[in-house]
Design a protein around this motif. Structure first.
Motif, mmCIF file in Angstrom:
data_model
loop_
_atom_site.group_PDB
_atom_site.id
_atom_site.type_symbol
_atom_site.label_atom_id
_atom_site.label_comp_id
_atom_site.label_asym_id
_atom_site.label_seq_id
_atom_site.Cartn_x
_atom_site.Cartn_y
_atom_site.Cartn_z
ATOM 1 N N HIS A 50 0.925 -1.654 0.159
ATOM 2 C CA HIS A 50 0.452 -0.142 0.144
ATOM 3 C C HIS A 50 1.054 1.340 -0.175
ATOM 4 C CE1 HIS A 50 -2.802 -3.093 2.019
ATOM 5 N NE2 HIS A 50 -2.889 -2.679 0.947
ATOM 6 N N PRO A 51 1.122 2.443 -0.698
ATOM 7 C CA PRO A 51 1.599 3.768 -1.115
ATOM 8 C C PRO A 51 1.495 4.238 0.308
ATOM 9 C CG PRO A 51 -0.337 3.557 -2.200
ATOM 10 C CD PRO A 51 -0.977 2.658 -1.745
ATOM 11 N N LEU A 52 2.338 5.094 0.901
ATOM 12 C CA LEU A 52 2.597 6.031 1.314
ATOM 13 C C LEU A 52 1.846 7.171 1.356
ATOM 14 C CD1 LEU A 52 3.020 7.043 4.382
ATOM 15 C CD2 LEU A 52 5.521 6.894 3.390
ATOM 16 N N ILE A 53 2.131 7.504 -0.078
ATOM 17 C CA ILE A 53 0.913 8.397 -0.541
ATOM 18 C C ILE A 53 0.032 7.984 -1.720
ATOM 19 C CG2 ILE A 53 1.591 11.224 -1.867
ATOM 20 C CD1 ILE A 53 4.662 10.679 -0.352
ATOM 21 N N PHE A 54 -0.590 8.343 -0.916
ATOM 22 C CA PHE A 54 -1.647 7.889 -2.107
ATOM 23 C C PHE A 54 -2.546 9.335 -2.762
ATOM 24 C CE2 PHE A 54 -6.097 6.315 -3.232
ATOM 25 C CZ PHE A 54 -5.742 4.739 -3.950
ATOM 26 N N GLN A 55 -2.792 10.219 -1.514
ATOM 27 C CA GLN A 55 -3.918 11.303 -2.507
ATOM 28 C C GLN A 55 -2.442 12.508 -2.441
ATOM 29 O OE1 GLN A 55 -6.684 11.277 -3.697
ATOM 30 N NE2 GLN A 55 -7.048 9.237 -3.173
ATOM 31 N N PRO A 56 -2.922 13.715 -3.689
ATOM 32 C CA PRO A 56 -2.201 14.847 -3.715
ATOM 33 C C PRO A 56 -1.579 15.680 -2.678
ATOM 34 C CG PRO A 56 -3.262 14.664 -5.376
ATOM 35 C CD PRO A 56 -4.191 13.290 -4.373
ATOM 36 N N LEU A 57 -0.701 15.665 -2.236
ATOM 37 C CA LEU A 57 -0.222 16.497 -0.236
ATOM 38 C C LEU A 57 -0.661 18.327 -0.700
ATOM 39 C CD1 LEU A 57 3.063 14.940 0.766
ATOM 40 C CD2 LEU A 57 0.436 14.683 1.439
ATOM 41 N N LYS A 58 -1.235 18.894 0.113
ATOM 42 C CA LYS A 58 -1.174 20.093 -0.099
ATOM 43 C C LYS A 58 -0.385 20.649 1.097
ATOM 44 C CE LYS A 58 -5.878 19.882 -2.005
ATOM 45 N NZ LYS A 58 -7.261 20.912 -1.528
ATOM 46 N N ALA A 59 -0.437 19.914 2.071
ATOM 47 C CA ALA A 59 0.287 20.208 3.413
ATOM 48 C C ALA A 59 1.337 18.860 3.911
ATOM 49 C CB ALA A 59 -0.431 20.519 4.340
ATOM 50 N N MET A 60 2.627 19.274 4.872
ATOM 51 C CA MET A 60 2.985 17.797 5.219
ATOM 52 C C MET A 60 3.110 18.718 6.830
ATOM 53 S SD MET A 60 7.320 16.767 4.519
ATOM 54 C CE MET A 60 7.409 16.396 6.053
ATOM 55 N N ARG A 61 2.512 18.412 7.080
ATOM 56 C CA ARG A 61 2.149 18.415 8.683
ATOM 57 C C ARG A 61 2.514 17.291 9.696
ATOM 58 N NH1 ARG A 61 -3.540 21.575 10.101
ATOM 59 N NH2 ARG A 61 -2.201 20.746 12.300
ATOM 60 N N THR A 62 3.878 17.502 10.564
ATOM 61 C CA THR A 62 3.930 16.933 11.486
ATOM 62 C C THR A 62 3.423 15.897 12.358
ATOM 63 O OG1 THR A 62 5.372 18.348 12.357
ATOM 64 C CG2 THR A 62 6.380 16.979 10.134
ATOM 65 N N ASP A 63 2.370 16.732 12.499
ATOM 66 C CA ASP A 63 1.264 16.499 13.423
ATOM 67 C C ASP A 63 0.658 15.562 13.464
ATOM 68 O OD1 ASP A 63 0.275 18.366 12.088
ATOM 69 O OD2 ASP A 63 -1.262 19.290 14.120
ATOM 70 N N GLN A 64 -0.276 15.275 11.736
ATOM 71 C CA GLN A 64 -0.826 14.454 11.343
ATOM 72 C C GLN A 64 -0.049 13.118 11.427
ATOM 73 O OE1 GLN A 64 -2.736 16.384 8.820
ATOM 74 N NE2 GLN A 64 -3.847 17.964 10.418
ATOM 75 N N PRO A 65 -0.266 11.723 11.240
ATOM 76 C CA PRO A 65 0.789 10.401 10.837
ATOM 77 C C PRO A 65 1.260 10.980 9.565
ATOM 78 C CG PRO A 65 -1.855 10.269 11.728
ATOM 79 C CD PRO A 65 -1.953 11.430 11.243
ATOM 80 N N LEU A 66 0.224 11.028 8.800
ATOM 81 C CA LEU A 66 1.650 11.455 7.660
ATOM 82 C C LEU A 66 2.085 11.783 6.939
ATOM 83 C CD1 LEU A 66 1.978 10.136 4.477
ATOM 84 C CD2 LEU A 66 0.469 11.929 3.245
ATOM 85 N N GLY A 67 2.342 13.541 8.129
ATOM 86 C CA GLY A 67 3.418 14.143 7.746
ATOM 87 C C GLY A 67 4.230 13.321 8.558
ATOM 88 N N ARG A 68 4.395 12.662 10.000
ATOM 89 C CA ARG A 68 4.998 12.269 10.733
ATOM 90 C C ARG A 68 5.816 11.177 10.072
ATOM 91 N NH1 ARG A 68 0.909 12.984 14.817
ATOM 92 N NH2 ARG A 68 0.404 10.823 14.500
ATOM 93 N N MET A 69 5.338 10.767 9.339
ATOM 94 C CA MET A 69 5.576 9.382 8.482
ATOM 95 C C MET A 69 6.808 9.851 7.705
ATOM 96 S SD MET A 69 3.326 6.152 8.099
ATOM 97 C CE MET A 69 2.176 7.404 7.876
ATOM 98 N N LEU A 70 6.217 11.058 6.887
ATOM 99 C CA LEU A 70 7.535 11.309 5.565
ATOM 100 C C LEU A 70 8.250 12.010 6.452
ATOM 101 C CD1 LEU A 70 4.841 12.911 3.260
ATOM 102 C CD2 LEU A 70 6.059 11.222 3.573
#
Length: 283
Positions: A70-90
């Protein structure tokens, strides 16, 4: 002795040989999602899902490439917030110089991919896709698989084999399980939309996951038995196989690199029994 110094671009080429990225659905996001193709590879970890725990495991095991279904990035990113799960993983991946690669629908469709492995684990023979990929150059590529048992199984034998093959303690079933089973269709993950194609292919049972109520009602009316065996169990079977094939492919080209599978990832769903204490899940 293999030659050291494998680059990520060579790993990507090997993965493309195994399950061509061009097979992926138009809506999907596969291939290199984080990292530099020219980076030197210290080790590779294979898992079904990209999670913070698996990223940490890869770093601890000195693997700087994480290959997931399963892809880490699935939908286009508008922001990379590190207080949210995807941002933290990136942030974890970039901090640890970790490359992240996805083999998703390309691995579902490919010969030897998720569905071939799932069908083989159930002991089926004469395995073929039941939804062909019109862009494929062979007849072994497509969504789902059908197969048969030379000697039909009793219903209880089939259920025991299925649960053992997927290492799952629970199943959900729609419709009646035939007393003897000779033809079975499988589609790992969210494959319930292929129920009609499986029915038209003459199969008695479809093994898949994430079955919607509307499809369950259609299945009841059509007389097709559908077993919802869970998204994780029906796809996780590919993880050790992909690691083995990738290891062999890299070794064939003279690349000396460790390829392992996650030792920490588990199905996020756990069964809850009626007699469990409130708020506690079964082990």
């Amino acid at each position: 002795m293999g030659r050291p110094g494998v680059r990520l671009q060579e790993v990507l080429a090997s993965l493309d040989d195994i399950a061509a990225f061009s097979l992926a659905a138009a809506w999907d996001n596969v291939g290199l999602l984080v990292g530099d193709p020219a980076m030197a590879v210290t080790g590779i970890l294979v898992a079904l899902d990209p999670t913070a725990e698996v990223l940490a495991e890869a770093h601890e095991r000195q693997a700087n490439v994480l290959v997931t279904h399963h892809p880490l990035i699935f939908q286009p990113l508008k922001a990379m917030r590190t207080d949210q799960p995807l941002g933290r993983m990136l942030a974890m991946a970039t901090r640890d110089h970790m490359a992240v690669v996805a083999c998703h629908t390309n691995l579902d469709l490919a010969s030897g991919g998720v569905n071939d492995v799932l069908a083989a684990r159930l002991g089926l023979t004469d395995i073929t896709p039941f939804t062909a990929d019109n862009g494929a150059t062979d007849k072994l590529t497509g969504l789902g698989r059908t197969g048969r048992y030379a000697a039909p199984l009793r219903a209880d034998e089939f259920i025991e084999r299925l649960m053992a093959a997927l290492a799952t303690p629970t199943l959900r079933m729609v419709g009646k399980l035939p007393p003897t089973i000779a033809r079975v269709a499988v589609c790992g993950g969210s494959g319930a939309d292929l129920a009609e194609a499986a029915w038209q292919a003459g199969t008695q049972v479809l093994v898949t996951a994430e079955v919607k109520l509307s499809i369950a009602r259609w299945s009841e009316a059509a007389g097709l038995c559908i077993i919802d065996a869970g998204h994780f169990p029906t796809e996780n079977v590919i993880v050790p196989v992909l690691a083995d094939v990738l290891r062999e492919r890299l070794a064939h080209y003279g690349h000396d690199v460790k390829v392992g599978i996650t030792a920490t990832q588990r199905d996020p769903f756990v069964p809850v029994r009626r007699d469990d204490h409130a708020g506690h899940c079964a082990p």
